[in-house]
Design a protein around this motif. Structure first.
Motif, PDB file in Angstrom:
ATOM      1  N   GLU A  57      51.156  53.939  71.673  1.00 55.50           N
ATOM      2  CA  GLU A  57      50.598  52.656  71.277  1.00 55.50           C
ATOM      3  C   GLU A  57      50.556  52.512  69.758  1.00 55.50           C
ATOM      4  N   ASN A  58      51.570  51.860  69.196  1.00 53.01           N
ATOM      5  CA  ASN A  58      51.600  51.621  67.766  1.00 53.01           C
ATOM      6  C   ASN A  58      52.541  50.455  67.469  1.00 53.01           C
ATOM      7  N   PHE A  59      52.751  50.216  66.185  1.00 56.88           N
ATOM      8  CA  PHE A  59      53.607  49.110  65.760  1.00 56.88           C
ATOM      9  C   PHE A  59      54.990  49.199  66.377  1.00 56.88           C
ATOM     10  N   TRP A  60      55.518  50.380  66.497  1.00 56.37           N
ATOM     11  CA  TRP A  60      56.912  50.544  66.912  1.00 56.37           C
ATOM     12  C   TRP A  60      57.088  50.202  68.396  1.00 56.37           C
ATOM     13  N   THR A  61      56.075  50.420  69.233  1.00 59.30           N
ATOM     14  CA  THR A  61      56.184  49.991  70.625  1.00 59.30           C
ATOM     15  C   THR A  61      56.045  48.469  70.722  1.00 59.30           C
ATOM     16  N   TRP A  62      55.206  47.888  69.871  1.00 62.63           N
ATOM     17  CA  TRP A  62      55.123  46.419  69.802  1.00 62.63           C
ATOM     18  C   TRP A  62      56.483  45.845  69.434  1.00 62.63           C
ATOM     19  N   ARG A  63      57.164  46.466  68.471  1.00 63.42           N
ATOM     20  CA  ARG A  63      58.457  45.966  68.029  1.00 63.42           C
ATOM     21  C   ARG A  63      59.487  46.038  69.159  1.00 63.42           C
ATOM     22  N   ALA A  64      59.410  47.058  70.000  1.00 63.07           N
ATOM     23  CA  ALA A  64      60.350  47.186  71.108  1.00 63.07           C
ATOM     24  C   ALA A  64      60.227  45.997  72.063  1.00 63.07           C
ATOM     25  N   LEU A  65      58.991  45.558  72.346  1.00 59.76           N
ATOM     26  CA  LEU A  65      58.807  44.393  73.205  1.00 59.76           C
ATOM     27  C   LEU A  65      59.345  43.144  72.523  1.00 59.76           C
ATOM     28  N   MET A  66      59.141  43.034  71.219  1.00 56.71           N
ATOM     29  CA  MET A  66      59.638  41.879  70.481  1.00 56.71           C
ATOM     30  C   MET A  66      61.165  41.794  70.592  1.00 56.71           C
ATOM     31  N   TYR A  67      61.849  42.940  70.508  1.00 61.80           N
ATOM     32  CA  TYR A  67      63.305  42.929  70.636  1.00 61.80           C
ATOM     33  C   TYR A  67      63.725  42.483  72.045  1.00 61.80           C
ATOM     34  N   ARG A  68      63.006  42.918  73.065  1.00 67.01           N
ATOM     35  CA  ARG A  68      63.314  42.488  74.438  1.00 67.01           C
ATOM     36  C   ARG A  68      63.128  40.977  74.575  1.00 67.01           C
ATOM     37  N   PHE A  69      62.103  40.479  73.960  1.00 69.06           N
ATOM     38  CA  PHE A  69      61.809  39.051  73.956  1.00 69.06           C
ATOM     39  C   PHE A  69      62.984  38.274  73.369  1.00 69.06           C
ATOM     40  N   LEU A  70      63.578  38.831  72.312  1.00 74.25           N
ATOM     41  CA  LEU A  70      64.659  38.155  71.610  1.00 74.25           C
ATOM     42  C   LEU A  70      65.919  38.016  72.450  1.00 74.25           C
ATOM     43  N   ASP A  71      66.061  38.822  73.473  1.00 74.33           N
ATOM     44  CA  ASP A  71      67.265  38.767  74.296  1.00 74.33           C
ATOM     45  C   ASP A  71      67.425  37.435  75.011  1.00 74.33           C
ATOM     46  N   HIS A  72      66.342  36.646  75.086  1.00 72.33           N
ATOM     47  CA  HIS A  72      66.365  35.457  75.937  1.00 72.33           C
ATOM     48  C   HIS A  72      66.082  34.144  75.210  1.00 72.33           C
ATOM     49  N   LEU A  73      65.603  34.183  73.986  1.00 68.34           N
ATOM     50  CA  LEU A  73      65.218  32.948  73.305  1.00 68.34           C
ATOM     51  C   LEU A  73      66.425  32.066  73.014  1.00 68.34           C
ATOM     52  N   THR A  74      66.319  30.786  73.367  1.00 64.69           N
ATOM     53  CA  THR A  74      67.366  29.812  73.084  1.00 64.69           C
ATOM     54  C   THR A  74      66.988  28.989  71.847  1.00 64.69           C
ATOM     55  N   PRO A  75      67.958  28.309  71.231  1.00 64.55           N
ATOM     56  CA  PRO A  75      67.618  27.468  70.068  1.00 64.55           C
ATOM     57  C   PRO A  75      66.540  26.437  70.368  1.00 64.55           C
ATOM     58  N   GLU A  76      66.611  25.788  71.518  1.00 62.90           N
ATOM     59  CA  GLU A  76      65.619  24.762  71.830  1.00 62.90           C
ATOM     60  C   GLU A  76      64.236  25.367  72.053  1.00 62.90           C
ATOM     61  N   GLN A  77      64.176  26.547  72.656  1.00 63.82           N
ATOM     62  CA  GLN A  77      62.889  27.224  72.814  1.00 63.82           C
ATOM     63  C   GLN A  77      62.325  27.622  71.452  1.00 63.82           C
ATOM     64  N   ILE A  78      63.180  28.073  70.567  1.00 65.69           N
ATOM     65  CA  ILE A  78      62.739  28.446  69.216  1.00 65.69           C
ATOM     66  C   ILE A  78      62.137  27.241  68.504  1.00 65.69           C
ATOM     67  N   ARG A  79      62.760  26.073  68.651  1.00 65.73           N
ATOM     68  CA  ARG A  79      62.205  24.868  68.027  1.00 65.73           C
ATOM     69  C   ARG A  79      60.856  24.503  68.630  1.00 65.73           C
ATOM     70  N   ALA A  80      60.752  24.560  69.950  1.00 68.31           N
ATOM     71  CA  ALA A  80      59.498  24.190  70.610  1.00 68.31           C
ATOM     72  C   ALA A  80      58.363  25.139  70.231  1.00 68.31           C
ATOM     73  N   ILE A  81      58.667  26.433  70.144  1.00 66.98           N
ATOM     74  CA  ILE A  81      57.641  27.414  69.768  1.00 66.98           C
ATOM     75  C   ILE A  81      57.223  27.210  68.321  1.00 66.98           C
TER      76      ILE A  81
END
Length: 454
Positions: A74-98
């Motif tokens: 449990e540290n920053f680096w495990t948080w970053r791993a989830l963030m990278y997984r999240f990035l696999d799916h974000l679309t341009p329109e979702q990025i704008r809405a967020i």
């Protein structure tokens, strides 16, 4: 446009019965001790609105998704791993809405402008869009939809870690060569011609982990004007890795190899020696503190008292956007210092209000970091204005000089009635003018995104 306030925090101090004239988005006159006139927009207490100097808007959609424990990890680096997984799916329109949701929430909690530290450039897997600034364009669309002031900070992210390791996984969406990055910045500068006049573009070499010494020197030389933002010394592991490869601690190395000055904003700078703290303060650069995110990630406590004693400048940002709030960032900044030093009012000037000192210093520092004419209620500045209601229970018993103590330490967004961004009246009676549309778009985007993540 005329704004009449029962009281206002001017550069000279608190004043009563204040009437501001706003023309072409800027403050064009300030009268005190006057009566309101027909047609004036009337508010209770008027403040200079803060600039949010550090945001990764897409991370707003991750809020609450990483608050669980994995034994031994449990540290920053495990948080970053989830963030990278999240990035696999974000679309341009979702990025704008967020981004629209995050920018709206910034305004609702008192920010009038944002420095968007934007490192998401490509499609999943690193595939280039036809327009290299496709995702920067989505950030600009979100800024236009919400009316927030934008300093756009495209990020140079070339390597996966210190020592020029290759990009991998989610990092592939970030990557640029120097030449490709320069083309991106040029394209962004072209695009802002169609944006409001207060929009700007800077650069953000991500960190000493994600750039090489040669690339960092070259990118700063290629872009001699405008803001330069950079992550530095956020995590102990980062300090150790940079020291092992470059032969010096991150802040120490940067100050030895670059002419760091007022156009620089160094984000976090959590782990500094006393010598580094003093030297950085003397440069005139702004340290970008993100206390809520730094606490959430377990980064550590910034050397705040020594930095301010040495004359250092700071502003605040919302970074991961897990909890967007002007008052919470400033409150967390002071409370972390109190817990560390086991004292009260650690960051106050001698015989001064802690809340007022923090708020006004952050207003000045944020303005400098974004190269934005704001940070004070003064003629010629952008009309970045925040109105709060001093008749609310958290403030009604306080004297003028205590109002910002009440806002910072006892307040939240419920105290905020109005926000103007370069004269654009985006929050009225505590509600954003495009709130329903932005919320609807965000919920639709998250429904689609979560279907892919599950």
């Amino acid at each position: 446009m005329k704004v009449f306030a029962r009281r206002a925090a001017l550069e000279s101090g608190w004043a009563s019965d204040v009437r501001l004239t706003v023309a072409q988005g800027r403050i064009a006159g300030i009268d005190t001790g006057v009566a309101p006139q027909s047609g004036d927009i009337r508010v209770d207490t008027l403040l200079p609105a803060l600039s949010n100097l550090h945001s990764h808007s897409f991370q707003r959609a991750m809020a609450g998704m990483t608050e669980y424990r994995q034994k031994g990890r449990e540290n920053f680096w495990t948080w970053r791993a989830l963030m990278y997984r999240f990035l696999d799916h974000l679309t341009p329109e979702q990025i704008r809405a967020i981004a629209s949701l995050a920018f709206m929430e910034m305004q609702l909690t008192g920010f009038a402008a944002v420095g968007e530290f934007h490192y998401l450039h490509h499609a999943a897997g690193g595939t280039a869009y036809d327009d290299p600034a496709e995702l920067s364009a989505r950030i600009m669309q979100a800024a236009q939809e919400t009316g927030i002031g934008l300093t756009h900070l495209p990020v140079l992210y070339t390597y996966g870690d210190v020592g020029e390791r290759p990009l991998n996984g989610g990092q592939l969406r970030f990557g640029h060569t120097l030449d490709a990055f320069s083309r991106l910045v040029a394209r962004c500068n072209d695009m802002i011609r169609d944006m409001p006049a207060d929009t700007q573009v800077g650069i953000a070499p991500h960190s000493l982990r994600a750039t090489s010494p040669a690339d960092l020197a070259e990118v700063v030389a290629r872009h001699p004007d405008g803001p330069v933002h950079m992550h530095i010394a956020e995590q102990r592991k980062e300090v150790e890795d940079v020291s092992a490869v470059l032969g010096a601690r991150p802040v120490e190395w940067l100050l030895e190899h670059h002419s760091v000055g007022p156009r620089w904003c160094l984000i976090h700078a959590t782990h500094m020696t006393e010598g580094e703290t003093d030297r950085l303060a003397q440069t005139g650069a702004v340290v970008g503190l993100c206390p809520v995110t730094e606490a959430n990630l377990g980064d550590g406590v910034f050397n705040g008292r020594s930095f301010l004693d040495a004359g250092g400048r700071f502003g605040v940002g919302t970074d991961s956007n897990i909890n967007i709030s002007v008052s919470e960032e400033l409150r967390m900044m002071e409370y972390a210092q109190r817990l560390f030093h086991q004292q009260r009012n650690v960051l106050a000037t001698e015989n001064g209000s802690t809340g007022q000192g923090l708020y006004l210093a952050a207003a000045r520092g944020g303005a400098q970091a974004l190269s934005r004419d704001c940070g004070a209620l003064a003629d010629g500045n952008w009309a970045d204005l925040l109105a709060i209601d001093s008749t609310a229970p958290a403030l009604c018993a306080l004297r003028d000089e205590q109002i910002l103590d009440g806002f910072v330490f006892a307040g939240d967004r419920r105290l905020i009635t109005d926000v103007w961004c370069a004269g654009r009246h985006q929050v009225q009676a505590g509600r954003h003018v495009a709130q329903d549309q932005i919320l609807s778009q965000y919920r639709a985007a998250m429904t689609g995104l979560m279907a892919k993540l599950d």
